[in-house]
Design an enzyme around this catalytic site. Sequence first.
Site: not given
Ligand SMILES: *Cc1c(COP(=O)(O)O)cnc(C)c1O
Length: 393
Positions: A58, A112, A184, A209
Amino acid sequence: MSEQRKPETWAVEAGRRPDWTHGVVNPPIYRASTIVYPSIAAMDAANLDHDGVLFYGRKGTPTTWALREALTGQEPGAAGTMLMPSGVAALTTAILSVCKAGSHLLLPDSAYDPTTAFVFGLAKRLGIQAEAYDPLIGAGIAAHFRPETALLMLESPGSLTFEVQDIPALTAAARAAGVVTLLDNTWAAGHVFKGIAAGCDMVMQALTKYVGGHSDIMMGSVTATAGHFERLRNTVWQLGHCVSGDEAALALRGFRTLPLRLARHEQSAMQVAQFLHQHPLVDRVLHPAFADCPGHAVWKRDFTGASGLFGVVLKRGSRADAALFCDGLRHFGLGFSWGGFESLIIPTSPEKLRRVTPFRASGLSLRLSIGLEDPEDLIADLASALERMETAL
Ligand SMILES: *Cc1c(COP(=O)(O)O)cnc(C)c1O
């Protein structure tokens, strides 16, 4: 170190430590829970908390260490990175590393949606008070700080609506008030904007992403300065978050080509956005590189480029007409997430998510993620969709 290398060079070299891998170019995929020791002395020596010593699955393996090191180097001035099983897990963990019952946190109105759901949902049940603010407020944020304000959340550009925030002004105000900042940075992929250098204490990314880049992993990361890393790591450990070696290896593979892919995403998205911008049925394009995008001047000042995700608002139509536009598309998939090699589109309703700043749309709103296809094919596809809308409405 990383500061002296160009991004493409860093992407190729980052996290490659021969002392962890015996010189193999890619770290082998470690699948580990238990690590066994030859003696009590060796076991005691391993129970120290640093990379390079295996302790328990972990807590990481050479596969995850390599990815963590690469991501830390992406943000000059950062002390370390932790990995979480999704972007949402990264966000919620970073919030919980700072806030406690009675804490007040500030969240941009363009955040988000799942972030908003957490801060006004589970976080509220834990006694954390969230307040939404105008993403374009800049230094004016200081007026919203209270003695109990613990965290200022940032997201630039905003999800769905793409307002660019004045991160240096916001972080300066927060620092002066002793408020921690969390950015973010998913849209910029940690590449075209450097959050720690702009004054943020913690920067998260959904590696799902652009870093993953191939629509086949879920993962998130939080990169922090020295003053915030230890608390973050302890929170991750207490919550029990970890990622598999297989997925870390896929994220690392994506990382190697991130600057190259992003340049192409940016270029193609600009071409597609320009086509949409001049189309008579289009009211506006929501893309930071366009002069009418809120925060455009800040984007020009602070970012070294763009990615391939943007929005468009049509002059006519509503969510109920989305099928007219989307169902006949040949190259755009109808799907959530973004940042992969394939183009995606979704209808959006940002006006429904706003709490303190209204979003007005004259017609149907859409979000596009421009992939690595030839932009001319994508433009032709969108031209047909616009024609269908014009004929029907
Ligand atoms: C997709 C996204 C997230 C979350 O990511 P996941 O891996 O889908 O949980 C967080 N912030 C933004 C701006 C996003 O587009």
